[in-house]
Design an enzyme around this catalytic site. Structure first.
Site, PDB file in Angstrom:
ATOM      1  N   GLY A  74      22.550 -44.153   6.309  1.00 26.94           N
ATOM      2  CA  GLY A  74      23.484 -45.224   5.990  1.00 26.94           C
ATOM      3  C   GLY A  74      23.584 -45.505   4.496  1.00 26.94           C
ATOM      4  O   GLY A  74      24.682 -45.559   3.936  1.00 26.94           O
ATOM      5  N   GLY A  98      17.281 -40.454   9.276  1.00 27.71           N
ATOM      6  CA  GLY A  98      16.103 -40.047  10.048  1.00 27.71           C
ATOM      7  C   GLY A  98      16.483 -39.073  11.155  1.00 27.71           C
ATOM      8  O   GLY A  98      15.766 -38.103  11.412  1.00 27.71           O
TER       9      GLY A  98
HETATM   10  N1  ADP Z   1      11.818 -47.687  -5.456  1.00 25.06           N
HETATM   11  C1  ADP Z   1      12.340 -48.410  -4.466  1.00 25.06           C
HETATM   12  N2  ADP Z   1      11.831 -49.608  -4.135  1.00 25.06           N
HETATM   13  C2  ADP Z   1      12.374 -50.354  -3.152  1.00 25.06           C
HETATM   14  N3  ADP Z   1      13.426 -49.963  -2.413  1.00 25.06           N
HETATM   15  C3  ADP Z   1      13.964 -48.771  -2.699  1.00 25.06           C
HETATM   16  C4  ADP Z   1      13.468 -47.938  -3.722  1.00 25.06           C
HETATM   17  N4  ADP Z   1      14.229 -46.819  -3.763  1.00 25.06           N
HETATM   18  C5  ADP Z   1      15.163 -46.954  -2.815  1.00 25.06           C
HETATM   19  N5  ADP Z   1      15.028 -48.120  -2.169  1.00 25.06           N
HETATM   20  C6  ADP Z   1      15.881 -48.670  -1.101  1.00 25.06           C
HETATM   21  O1  ADP Z   1      15.946 -47.785  -0.015  1.00 25.06           O
HETATM   22  C7  ADP Z   1      17.022 -48.204   0.804  1.00 25.06           C
HETATM   23  C8  ADP Z   1      17.531 -47.056   1.618  1.00 25.06           C
HETATM   24  O2  ADP Z   1      16.457 -46.444   2.311  1.00 25.06           O
HETATM   25  P1  ADP Z   1      16.627 -45.673   3.685  1.00 25.06           P
HETATM   26  O3  ADP Z   1      17.039 -46.619   4.759  1.00 25.06           O
HETATM   27  O4  ADP Z   1      15.377 -44.894   3.886  1.00 25.06           O
HETATM   28  O5  ADP Z   1      17.847 -44.674   3.389  1.00 25.06           O
HETATM   29  P2  ADP Z   1      19.066 -44.231   4.308  1.00 25.06           P
HETATM   30  O6  ADP Z   1      19.716 -45.474   4.860  1.00 25.06           O
HETATM   31  O7  ADP Z   1      19.973 -43.464   3.425  1.00 25.06           O
HETATM   32  O8  ADP Z   1      18.458 -43.393   5.397  1.00 25.06           O
HETATM   33  C9  ADP Z   1      18.051 -48.778  -0.159  1.00 25.06           C
HETATM   34  O9  ADP Z   1      18.398 -50.079   0.258  1.00 25.06           O
HETATM   35  C10 ADP Z   1      17.326 -48.807  -1.523  1.00 25.06           C
HETATM   36  O10 ADP Z   1      17.511 -50.010  -2.250  1.00 25.06           O
HETATM   37  O1  X15 Z   2      20.043 -46.570   9.641  1.00 18.09           O
HETATM   38  C1  X15 Z   2      19.489 -45.827  10.447  1.00 18.09           C
HETATM   39  O2  X15 Z   2      18.684 -44.810  10.092  1.00 18.09           O
HETATM   40  P1  X15 Z   2      18.665 -44.128   8.622  1.00 18.09           P
HETATM   41  O3  X15 Z   2      18.252 -45.186   7.618  1.00 18.09           O
HETATM   42  O4  X15 Z   2      17.624 -43.056   8.750  1.00 18.09           O
HETATM   43  O5  X15 Z   2      20.023 -43.570   8.355  1.00 18.09           O
HETATM   44  C2  X15 Z   2      19.707 -45.950  11.932  1.00 18.09           C
HETATM   45  O6  X15 Z   2      20.612 -46.979  12.232  1.00 18.09           O
HETATM   46  C3  X15 Z   2      18.367 -46.177  12.644  1.00 18.09           C
HETATM   47  O7  X15 Z   2      17.816 -47.397  12.251  1.00 18.09           O
HETATM   48  P2  X15 Z   2      16.218 -47.610  12.377  1.00 18.09           P
HETATM   49  O8  X15 Z   2      15.564 -46.693  11.353  1.00 18.09           O
HETATM   50  O9  X15 Z   2      15.984 -49.067  12.088  1.00 18.09           O
HETATM   51  O10 X15 Z   2      15.837 -47.209  13.790  1.00 18.09           O
END
Ligand code: ADP
Ligand code: X15
Length: 399
Positions: free
Chosen positions: A356, A379
């Site tokens: 996301g 994920g």
């Molecule tokens: N160094 C950091 N400290 C705290 N938050 C971070 C850091 N680097 C990235 N983030 C946060 O990580 C979040 C996204 O992480 P994640 O949910 O794992 O990614 P995605 O949604 O792309 O799978 C963002 O809101 C960002 O602000």
């Molecule tokens: O945002 C999501 O995953 P992502 O951060 O790995 O893209 C999915 O909606 C799953 O959410 P969750 O990691 O709270 O189960």
């Protein structure tokens, strides 16, 4: 392997169809949806069901409300955005199970769309509680899973409910994601680079070991980097890290060395003495090379790291990126993420961006059209690539 049945393989006309979507969209500091990729991604399935004359009951989670009703995590704004995109009303129901839902469904006409409130308002969702799954299934003649981003979770609305209905098929989004990710990553063109960052460290650090079997290079940023810094004996100050995952991080480092995988960690970090997410601001900032001291928090990769990572990305033939390099929602700590986004967009490679927030970052940087594939799962795409069976897919019918 048998392929999963989809909405194209069944006739759901007149049926009450429970559709699990991943409407876990990011919001800005003003409470506005800041990226609608996951809503747009769900439209083909919803439109198909509407055209067929199904009664479309949508459900999803939003964020992590931990089994409690919390207006901060309401899906109501998603209903508004969805109605605009669909060009037809979406009735929002302020619960996801129980009498309110049963009444609303009983009043539905064919082709109507209902959106239920956040399934994670109930603890039974994440526990995959059969009783909660039964309540969800109560209003459904058929189940469609189109929540690719949540397909790696065996929760009641993604897995449990599928066992309680006879017809259970995938939507077009899941079908598209599986086809693309399967074809591009089974024998990737090399070098194959995996870029990992973000905040969901404990979720994603466990996939690194498996990814080391496939990738030639791994670039680590975001909060993920600080758990690795701890594994190397460095201090990380107030940075987001997960000390209980340090052993996993050490194992990853050892495996990368044994496998000859180039495993790069930040050589410098942007740090701040105050991170104010709500006001999208940071206090004082400085670049830290090596240790980060108490009172300071790493919020982005530094300029040297950015250059190093850009050089690696330029050599890649296949790129998978999940997780921003820093707190990109705040301008001051967005440079690393946007530079990596630009490098990925410019690379002469198959590029897959998942998750996301990562997708939001790439689109915000203006490179949405320049990457090969935008995956709605972070994920989920990592676990798929790892070779794991996604529970949300495994529970569906096969052809
Ligand atoms: N160094 C950091 N400290 C705290 N938050 C971070 C850091 N680097 C990235 N983030 C946060 O990580 C979040 C996204 O992480 P994640 O949910 O794992 O990614 P995605 O949604 O792309 O799978 C963002 O809101 C960002 O602000
Ligand atoms: O945002 C999501 O995953 P992502 O951060 O790995 O893209 C999915 O909606 C799953 O959410 P969750 O990691 O709270 O189960």
């Amino acid at each position: 392997m048998a392929s999963v049945k989809t909405v194209n393989d069944v006739n759901l006309s007149g049926k009450r169809v429970l559709v699990r979507c991943d409407f876990n969209v990011p919001f800005d500091e003003h409470g506005k949806i800041s990226d609608d990729t996951r809503i747009v991604g769900a439209l083909p399935t919803i439109k198909h069901l509407v055209a067929q004359g199904a009664k479309v009951i949508l459900c999803s989670h939003l964020g992590r409300p931990k089994g409690e009703k919390n207006p901060k995590f309401t899906l109501a704004p998603v209903g508004v955005a969805l109605a605009e995109q669909l060009g037809q009303p979406v009735t929002f129901v302020e619960d996801c199970v129980g009498e309110t839902v049963e009444k609303a469904v009983a009043a539905m006409e064919e082709g109507q769309v209902l959106l239920l409130e956040n399934v994670r308002y109930y603890a039974g969702e994440e526990k995959n509680d059969p009783e909660f799954a039964k309540q969800l299934a109560k209003v459904a003649d058929a189940y469609v899973n189109d929540a690719f981003g949540t397909a790696h979770r065996a929760h009641a609305s993604t897995e449990g409910v599928a066992h309680l209905v006879d017809t259970k098929v995938a939507g077009f989004l899941i079908e598209k994601e599986l086809e693309f990710l399967g074809s591009k990553t089974s024998t990737p063109e090399r070098p194959f680079i995996v870029i990992l960052g973000g905040a969901k460290v404990s979720d994603k650090i466990t996939v690194i070991e498996a990814l080391l079997e496939k990738a030639d290079v791994m670039l680590i940023g975001g909060a993920m980097a600080y758990t690795f810094a701890l594994a190397l004996g460095k201090t990380v100050g107030d940075s987001l890290s997960e000390p209980d995952k340090v052993e996993t991080a050490k194992a990853c480092l050892a495996k990368a060395e044994a496998k000859g995988v180039k495993f790069l960690l930040p050589v410098d970090n942007l740090t701040t003495d105050k991170l104010d997410f709500g006001n999208a601001s940071v206090g004082q900032t400085q670049i830290a090379e090596g240790n980060i001291v108490d009172g300071w928090e790493g919020v982005d990769i530094g300029p040297k790291t950015t250059e190093l990572y850009k050089a690696e990305i330029a050599k890649a033939k296949t790129i998978l990126w999940n997780g921003p390099m820093g707190v990109f929602e705040i301008d001051a700590s967005s440079k690393g993420t946007f530079a990596v986004a630009e490098a990925v967009a410019d690379a002469d490679a198959v590029s897959i961006i998942g998750g996301g927030d990562s997708v939001k970052a790439v689109k915000k940087a203006g490179y949405g059209d320049k990457v090969s594939f935008i995956s709605t799962g972070g994920g989920a795409s990592l676990e798929f690539l790892e070779g794991k069976t996604l529970p949300g897919v495994a529970a569906l019918e096969t052809k």
